[in-house]
Scaffold this active site. Structure first.
Site, PDB file in Angstrom:
ATOM      1  N   GLY A  10      -4.489  -0.582  -3.115  1.00 39.29           N
ATOM      2  CA  GLY A  10      -5.743  -1.168  -2.656  1.00 39.29           C
ATOM      3  C   GLY A  10      -6.710  -1.446  -3.790  1.00 39.29           C
ATOM      4  N   ASP A  54       4.006   8.874   2.857  1.00 38.35           N
ATOM      5  CA  ASP A  54       3.391   8.584   4.146  1.00 38.35           C
ATOM      6  C   ASP A  54       2.394   9.710   4.413  1.00 38.35           C
ATOM      7  OD1 ASP A  54       2.643   8.247   6.758  1.00 38.35           O
ATOM      8  OD2 ASP A  54       4.671   8.187   7.581  1.00 38.35           O
ATOM      9  N   TYR A 146     -13.033   2.282  13.476  1.00 37.68           N
ATOM     10  CA  TYR A 146     -12.957   2.539  12.031  1.00 37.68           C
ATOM     11  C   TYR A 146     -13.966   3.614  11.632  1.00 37.68           C
ATOM     12  CZ  TYR A 146     -13.875   1.861   7.053  1.00 37.68           C
ATOM     13  OH  TYR A 146     -14.091   2.064   5.707  1.00 37.68           O
ATOM     14  N   TRP A 171     -19.477  -2.596   1.447  1.00 37.85           N
ATOM     15  CA  TRP A 171     -19.355  -3.981   0.975  1.00 37.85           C
ATOM     16  C   TRP A 171     -18.529  -4.070  -0.315  1.00 37.85           C
ATOM     17  CZ3 TRP A 171     -24.445  -7.194   1.873  1.00 37.85           C
ATOM     18  CH2 TRP A 171     -24.913  -6.956   3.175  1.00 37.85           C
TER      19      TRP A 171
END
Length: 313
Positions: A10, A54, A146, A171
């Site tokens: 990510g 995982d 979320y 953001w």
């Protein structure tokens, strides 16, 4: 020092690994894929040690982290697709990652007596009012799946650990992955008019800058809740879009000029579309960083300038 980092495919995990490498700190990256699946940009993370894991598998998490014996864990992995999290078929998976995975890591860190850093979000609050949220505020009231699962992750961390950093951000944008800036640049290429909401207020966070702060923090024992975004003031998504296009033009991309594309401010209600309720007030108070001796992030305007020079568009 050895740091175990989750979510290295990510935006943030990618930059945290590179920041560790820059300082000569051993970083061990992990994510769900069999091999590193982030952007192949030739940076350190692409060749550093990588372990597929995982996080929802409690035994696997415990075995791997205990085997590695890190000095700390920086937990960047999360389900962050806010609208998709609302879908009934995804909810179990979202909770499994954001709460279950976080709890599994917290339990191991407790067993090893090492600090854990959990990256959280302003979405744990309800986004009402105009006052910036304080890091130690406990008036939680998440509006969506979320936010509620990230709050559950926070609770798991505090239930198991005393040596923790909970760092809320908002953001986010980085080189490795999709974000608001890339979306606006792509949409702007093909449209002459854009509508962007102007009643959701916050401050952008550049993962490159944030990674520096997180690595600073993990080397201390100044544990607790923190808020971290770039400096530069609070803005709306509309304001952000205008500045993205203005700086793009400065870099020679005339296709984003006001002569070619018009950006209209609209309310969240007028914009519609979103499945998940969004907070109007994403203002985060960051004064605790300075109070604890940490260097604040540069302004978001400066961060945007550097970022646009890093990406291709």
């Amino acid at each position: 020092m050895k740091v175990f980092v989750t979510g290295v495919a990510g935006q943030l995990g990618h930059d945290v690994m590179n920041e560790l490498a820059k300082r000569g700190i051993e970083g061990i990256g992990s994510d769900i894929a069999d091999t590193y699946s982030g952007v192949q940009d030739g940076s350190a993370v692409t060749t550093m040690r990588y372990i597929p894991i995982d996080l929802t598998d409690e035994e696997a998490v415990a075995a791997r982290i205990i085997f590695e014996q890190p000095d700390a864990v920086i937990h960047c992995a999360a389900w962050t697709a806010v609208d998709a999290a609302e879908d009934e078929e995804n909810r179990y998976k979202v909770r499994g990652i954001n709460f279950g995975g976080t709890k599994n890591i917290a339990k191991v860190c407790s067993e090893l007596n090492i600090p854990m850093m959990y990256i959280s979000t302003d979405y744990v609050f309800d986004g009402q009012g105009t006052e910036p949220w304080q890091p130690d505020c406990k008036d939680y009231n998440p509006l969506n799946v979320y936010g509620s699962t990230k709050l559950a992750g926070e609770t798991a961390v505090t239930n198991y650990l005393e040596k923790f950093f909970i760092v809320r951000i908002a953001w986010v944008f980085g080189v490795n992955g999709n974000n608001f800036i890339k979306t606006m640049l792509n949409v702007g290429k093909n449209h002459t008019e854009l509508k962007v909401v102007n009643d959701q207020i916050g401050t952008p966070t550049y993962t490159y800058d944030l990674a520096r702060l997180l690595v600073d923090m993990i080397q201390t024992d100044k544990y607790g809740y923190y808020h971290a975004t770039n400096e530069g003031g609070y803005i709306s998504w509309y304001d952000f879009t205008k500045e993205i296009f203005r700086q793009a033009v400065e870099l020679g991309h005339e296709e984003y000029s006001e002569d070619r594309i018009t950006v209209f401010p609209v309310t969240t209600e007028e914009y519609g579309v979103s499945k998940a309720a969004r907070p109007f007030n994403s203002r985060l108070d960051k004064s605790k960083l300075k109070e604890n001796g940490f260097e604040p992030l540069p302004t978001w305007q400066d961060a945007l300038h550097r970022y646009l020079q890093e990406i291709e568009f």
